[in-house]
Design a protein around this motif. Structure first.
Motif, PDB file in Angstrom:
ATOM      1  N   ASN A  75      42.555 -24.149 -70.450  1.00  0.00           N
ATOM      2  CA  ASN A  75      41.758 -22.971 -70.083  1.00  0.00           C
ATOM      3  C   ASN A  75      42.217 -21.710 -70.809  1.00  0.00           C
ATOM      4  O   ASN A  75      41.493 -20.723 -70.865  1.00  0.00           O
ATOM      5  CB  ASN A  75      41.825 -22.757 -68.576  1.00  0.00           C
ATOM      6  CG  ASN A  75      41.144 -23.884 -67.817  1.00  0.00           C
ATOM      7  OD1 ASN A  75      40.149 -24.435 -68.314  1.00  0.00           O
ATOM      8  ND2 ASN A  75      41.666 -24.266 -66.653  1.00  0.00           N
ATOM      9  N   ARG A  76      43.459 -21.699 -71.349  1.00  0.00           N
ATOM     10  CA  ARG A  76      43.959 -20.516 -72.038  1.00  0.00           C
ATOM     11  C   ARG A  76      43.556 -20.535 -73.519  1.00  0.00           C
ATOM     12  O   ARG A  76      43.794 -19.564 -74.230  1.00  0.00           O
ATOM     13  CB  ARG A  76      45.481 -20.458 -71.911  1.00  0.00           C
ATOM     14  CG  ARG A  76      45.959 -20.358 -70.452  1.00  0.00           C
ATOM     15  CD  ARG A  76      47.444 -20.135 -70.381  1.00  0.00           C
ATOM     16  NE  ARG A  76      47.812 -18.892 -71.011  1.00  0.00           N
ATOM     17  CZ  ARG A  76      49.075 -18.462 -71.163  1.00  0.00           C
ATOM     18  NH1 ARG A  76      50.060 -19.214 -70.698  1.00  0.00           N
ATOM     19  NH2 ARG A  76      49.343 -17.334 -71.762  1.00  0.00           N
ATOM     20  N   TRP A  77      43.050 -21.653 -73.957  1.00  0.00           N
ATOM     21  CA  TRP A  77      42.654 -21.759 -75.357  1.00  0.00           C
ATOM     22  C   TRP A  77      41.200 -21.286 -75.540  1.00  0.00           C
ATOM     23  O   TRP A  77      40.459 -21.189 -74.581  1.00  0.00           O
ATOM     24  CB  TRP A  77      42.783 -23.212 -75.828  1.00  0.00           C
ATOM     25  CG  TRP A  77      44.230 -23.667 -75.970  1.00  0.00           C
ATOM     26  CD1 TRP A  77      45.089 -23.969 -74.968  1.00  0.00           C
ATOM     27  CD2 TRP A  77      44.930 -23.805 -77.180  1.00  0.00           C
ATOM     28  NE1 TRP A  77      46.325 -24.312 -75.437  1.00  0.00           N
ATOM     29  CE2 TRP A  77      46.242 -24.225 -76.838  1.00  0.00           C
ATOM     30  CE3 TRP A  77      44.634 -23.630 -78.525  1.00  0.00           C
ATOM     31  CZ2 TRP A  77      47.246 -24.456 -77.786  1.00  0.00           C
ATOM     32  CZ3 TRP A  77      45.625 -23.899 -79.449  1.00  0.00           C
ATOM     33  CH2 TRP A  77      46.911 -24.295 -79.097  1.00  0.00           C
TER      34      TRP A  77
ATOM     35  N   GLY B   6      37.681 -28.994 -88.082  1.00  0.00           N
ATOM     36  CA  GLY B   6      37.375 -27.796 -88.839  1.00  0.00           C
ATOM     37  C   GLY B   6      38.245 -26.663 -88.355  1.00  0.00           C
ATOM     38  O   GLY B   6      38.920 -26.769 -87.317  1.00  0.00           O
ATOM     39  N   SER B   7      38.325 -25.573 -89.057  1.00  0.00           N
ATOM     40  CA  SER B   7      39.270 -24.493 -88.704  1.00  0.00           C
ATOM     41  C   SER B   7      38.723 -23.634 -87.578  1.00  0.00           C
ATOM     42  O   SER B   7      37.519 -23.465 -87.420  1.00  0.00           O
ATOM     43  CB  SER B   7      39.529 -23.644 -89.943  1.00  0.00           C
ATOM     44  OG  SER B   7      38.318 -23.065 -90.399  1.00  0.00           O
ATOM     45  N   TRP B   8      39.658 -23.135 -86.787  1.00  0.00           N
ATOM     46  CA  TRP B   8      39.321 -22.122 -85.792  1.00  0.00           C
ATOM     47  C   TRP B   8      40.531 -21.237 -85.596  1.00  0.00           C
ATOM     48  O   TRP B   8      41.631 -21.538 -86.063  1.00  0.00           O
ATOM     49  CB  TRP B   8      38.837 -22.769 -84.491  1.00  0.00           C
ATOM     50  CG  TRP B   8      39.917 -23.134 -83.515  1.00  0.00           C
ATOM     51  CD1 TRP B   8      40.377 -22.386 -82.481  1.00  0.00           C
ATOM     52  CD2 TRP B   8      40.672 -24.335 -83.481  1.00  0.00           C
ATOM     53  NE1 TRP B   8      41.341 -23.029 -81.778  1.00  0.00           N
ATOM     54  CE2 TRP B   8      41.557 -24.250 -82.392  1.00  0.00           C
ATOM     55  CE3 TRP B   8      40.693 -25.504 -84.288  1.00  0.00           C
ATOM     56  CZ2 TRP B   8      42.456 -25.270 -82.079  1.00  0.00           C
ATOM     57  CZ3 TRP B   8      41.575 -26.489 -83.946  1.00  0.00           C
ATOM     58  CH2 TRP B   8      42.442 -26.385 -82.866  1.00  0.00           C
ATOM     59  N   THR B   9      40.429 -20.154 -84.928  1.00  0.00           N
ATOM     60  CA  THR B   9      41.525 -19.178 -84.795  1.00  0.00           C
ATOM     61  C   THR B   9      41.869 -19.006 -83.331  1.00  0.00           C
ATOM     62  O   THR B   9      41.012 -19.117 -82.447  1.00  0.00           O
ATOM     63  CB  THR B   9      41.133 -17.820 -85.397  1.00  0.00           C
ATOM     64  OG1 THR B   9      39.971 -17.330 -84.736  1.00  0.00           O
ATOM     65  CG2 THR B   9      40.846 -17.946 -86.885  1.00  0.00           C
ATOM     66  N   GLU B  10      43.140 -18.710 -83.136  1.00  0.00           N
ATOM     67  CA  GLU B  10      43.680 -18.359 -81.816  1.00  0.00           C
ATOM     68  C   GLU B  10      44.517 -17.100 -81.981  1.00  0.00           C
ATOM     69  O   GLU B  10      45.143 -16.905 -83.038  1.00  0.00           O
ATOM     70  CB  GLU B  10      44.551 -19.493 -81.266  1.00  0.00           C
ATOM     71  CG  GLU B  10      43.833 -20.784 -80.963  1.00  0.00           C
ATOM     72  CD  GLU B  10      42.921 -20.684 -79.742  1.00  0.00           C
ATOM     73  OE1 GLU B  10      43.051 -19.717 -78.960  1.00  0.00           O
ATOM     74  OE2 GLU B  10      42.056 -21.576 -79.559  1.00  0.00           O
ATOM     75  N   PRO B  11      44.520 -16.214 -80.994  1.00  0.00           N
ATOM     76  CA  PRO B  11      45.348 -14.996 -81.093  1.00  0.00           C
ATOM     77  C   PRO B  11      46.843 -15.354 -81.073  1.00  0.00           C
ATOM     78  O   PRO B  11      47.252 -16.303 -80.429  1.00  0.00           O
ATOM     79  CB  PRO B  11      44.931 -14.199 -79.856  1.00  0.00           C
ATOM     80  CG  PRO B  11      44.341 -15.172 -78.921  1.00  0.00           C
ATOM     81  CD  PRO B  11      43.756 -16.265 -79.744  1.00  0.00           C
TER      82      PRO B  11
ATOM     83  N   THR C  95      45.805 -13.273 -85.640  1.00  0.00           N
ATOM     84  CA  THR C  95      45.204 -14.586 -85.383  1.00  0.00           C
ATOM     85  C   THR C  95      45.937 -15.641 -86.184  1.00  0.00           C
ATOM     86  O   THR C  95      46.531 -15.348 -87.231  1.00  0.00           O
ATOM     87  CB  THR C  95      43.725 -14.605 -85.762  1.00  0.00           C
ATOM     88  OG1 THR C  95      43.605 -14.274 -87.136  1.00  0.00           O
ATOM     89  CG2 THR C  95      42.900 -13.656 -84.917  1.00  0.00           C
ATOM     90  N   VAL C  96      45.844 -16.823 -85.678  1.00  0.00           N
ATOM     91  CA  VAL C  96      46.405 -17.985 -86.368  1.00  0.00           C
ATOM     92  C   VAL C  96      45.268 -18.965 -86.578  1.00  0.00           C
ATOM     93  O   VAL C  96      44.493 -19.255 -85.650  1.00  0.00           O
ATOM     94  CB  VAL C  96      47.538 -18.642 -85.530  1.00  0.00           C
ATOM     95  CG1 VAL C  96      48.043 -19.890 -86.248  1.00  0.00           C
ATOM     96  CG2 VAL C  96      48.657 -17.673 -85.295  1.00  0.00           C
TER      97      VAL C  96
END
Length: 600
Positions: free
Chosen positions: A62-64, A90-95, A101-102
């Protein structure tokens, strides 16, 4: 991966964990019963610092971001139908912890009953590649926009070109429908466009005109070329002041208008007006108002024209009577040109002011040694005019001895040169002229009666210009054209006030004086119209006819008194006195001698 056995437990767990750590990949196993992801082995450092992971062995989905749960649900669907298939997210970003972002990428792997999720952090190479891909995409988008803009511009220009072509076709169709003869010249004078009417007028096909120089197509007379060059070089709209003749098998008369092309000032538009029918009508009208070089439509002149035609049909001697300057020589030339002798010589001689010997030698010739200065045989005018016409002007002034010799010639049709005894036959028609009243001269004894009857077989009486003022406009315009042609000046017309002054003048010098006045006005004129101030002062300063007829035929009255009065009124000026009496200066001088008048 098909045929893989369940993931065996590593014999060296520590080594296995170090391998995972060195690969910089996070390995999570999907626990079907609990529905949770569990970390396997060591996690790289970045995983520990990722806020969504928070270092937990069982991360809270839930935190993602929603992307990871959605991919996991998608992988489960795939594994149901294709248990051994590996799928990539595929690529995605997380803070991250620094508010940045990463970029991550997940790969779902099925190893028998074990379902693994491998998460890799994409580093600077991926960012560079993504930047390159982004720029390439943006460049493609820009090129696509440019192509769309180019196609739009191309479509717009094609539309404008089609509209322009339609406008041009409409204009050409309108020109053809109107039957307007026109052509367009470029800066070199070469033809770029010609209407059908022009081709019809020129009698040429389109391929014979396009691209050629105008002087190779417009077959006007060579003497008119300088005029057309002048019109083409003019910076304003111009029109030829006279009809021009298109030479060829069927001559046409045209009027030329030359316009500047406002879009391209070096180009010229020539409008050609066919005036052939109008010219024919004008010519027919002119023939009624002129005869040979004579001009006039008054009743007096019409009678003269008919008389000239009549006497030209016979071969008799003719006496032309009229004041000085009325055109007696022109009448003589018209008689000659209308007669059967027109292809033979026309010789004119002025008998006034010559001595007996000179006039006799001039008329009949002389033999060498006949008199002092006669160094060779000389043919006389009678012999020179053999077969033609001899015009004797001022015959009333010839000396008595010459009158006798002339009478013999007219009777015998032969002449005898001075110094010879043998007569020579001659075939010459004699036309004489005088401003004298020869009948009165006969009464005074100054002219032989028998000679008068011999030369006055036919008579033509010319009226002075003051008695046929209606001819003055025609004469003035005709003289204007002649003088402009000889001087090269472009003067088109006479101002109405100028004509009024000309018609109100008394014209003691008749047509000759009128010609001098028009020539003076043309020289003085600065525009294309002769104004009153251009006329000679003695004409420009008068407004009404004030003087009575000046022609004074010498009568049996006291001629000596009249000459003395004329001299007195002219303040001793003999030229002016002769003019007042309406006689030539030579005659005036001779009469002074004969009447023994010796003015101071």
């Amino acid at each position: 991966m098909t045929g893989f056995s369940p993931l065996p437990s590593p014999s060296d767990t520590s080594f296995f964990n170090h391998v995972l750590a060195s690969l910089d990949i996070v390995v999570l196993e999907w626990e079907v019963e609990s529905g949770a992801l569990r970390l396997q082995g060591y996690a790289p450092k970045w995983w520990q610092e990722l806020p969504a992971a928070s270092g937990a062995a069982v991360p809270d989905l839930n935190r993602w971001s929603p992307f990871l749960p959605e991919f996991l649900a998608y992988a489960q669907e795939v594994w149901k139908d294709e248990p051994d298939r590996t799928v990539t997210s595929g690529s995605w970003t997380e803070p991250d912890q620094t508010n940045g972002t990463v970029t991550l990428e997940a790969k779902a792997v099925s190893l028998g009953l074990r379902k693994l999720l491998l998460i890799e952090r994409l580093g600077s190479d991926f960012e560079n590649m993504r930047s390159i891909v982004q720029r390439a995409r943006e460049q493609m988008l820009a090129e696509e926009v440019s192509v769309k803009s180019y196609r739009s511009t191309q479509s717009r220009l094609i539309g404008q070109l089609e509209a322009s072509e339609r406008t041009k076709d409409d204009a050409v169709a309108l020109l053809q429908h109107l039957g307007l003869a026109a052509m367009v010249l470029d800066e070199r004078g070469e033809i770029t466009f010609v209407t059908d009417r022009t081709h019809e007028l020129l009698g040429m096909a389109p391929h014979e005109t396009h691209g050629r120089h105008w002087d190779q197509v417009l077959s006007v007379r060579k003497e008119d070329h300088p005029l057309i060059h002048h019109l083409l070089e003019s910076s304003t709209q111009t029109r030829a002041g006279k009809p021009l003749c298109l030479e060829g098998g069927r001559p046409r008369w045209i009027e030329l208008e030359i316009h500047r092309d406002l879009r391209y000032p070096t180009r010229r538009i020539l409008v050609i007006n066919d005036r052939t029918e109008l010219h024919a009508l004008r010519q027919a009208l002119n023939e009624q108002s002129s005869f040979h070089d004579l001009v006039g439509k008054s009743q007096a002149m019409l009678r003269v024209y008919q008389l000239v035609r009549d006497v030209a049909q016979v071969d008799t001697t003719v006496l032309i009577e009229g004041e000085t300057g009325t055109g007696k020589e022109l009448i003589a030339r018209a008689i000659h040109a209308s007669s059967a002798r027109k292809n033979k010589p026309f010789i004119a001689a002025n008998c006034a002011g010559l001595t007996d010997s000179i006039l006799t030698s001039q008329l009949f010739g002389h033999r060498r040694g006949a008199f002092t200065g006669a160094i060779q045989d000389q043919q006389g005018l009678f012999e020179a005019a053999e077969g033609g016409t001899l015009f004797l002007d001022e015959i009333g002034d010839i000396p008595a001895q010459v009158q006798t010799a002339l009478l013999r010639v007219l009777q015998e049709k032969e002449i005898t040169r001075l110094g010879e005894a043998k007569p020579r036959p001659v075939n010459v028609r004699v036309v004489a002229a005088t401003h004298h009243n020869l009948s009165e001269d006969v009464l005074r004894g100054s002219f032989r009666a028998d000679l008068l009857y011999r030369i006055r077989v036919a008579r033509v009486q010319l009226s002075p210009l003051r008695d046929r003022r209606e001819d003055i406009p025609l004469l003035a315009q005709s003289l204007l054209g002649q003088i402009c042609a000889s001087t090269g000046k472009l003067v088109e017309r006479l101002h109405p006030d100028t004509l009024r002054l000309l018609m109100s003048h008394s014209w003691p010098g008749n047509v000759r004086e009128l010609k001098s006045a028009v020539e003076f006005a043309v020289i003085s004129c600065k525009g294309n119209e002769v104004c009153p101030e251009d006329l000679p002062p003695e004409i420009a300063g008068t407004s009404v006819v004030s003087s009575p007829p000046v022609f004074i035929p010498l009568s049996n009255q006291d001629e000596k008194t009249r000459l003395l009065v004329a001299l007195s009124e002219a303040k001793g000026n003999r030229t002016e006195a002769a003019k007042r009496l309406g006689i030539s200066r030579a005659t005036f001088y001779r009469r002074l001698v004969e009447l023994e008048i010796h003015p101071r």
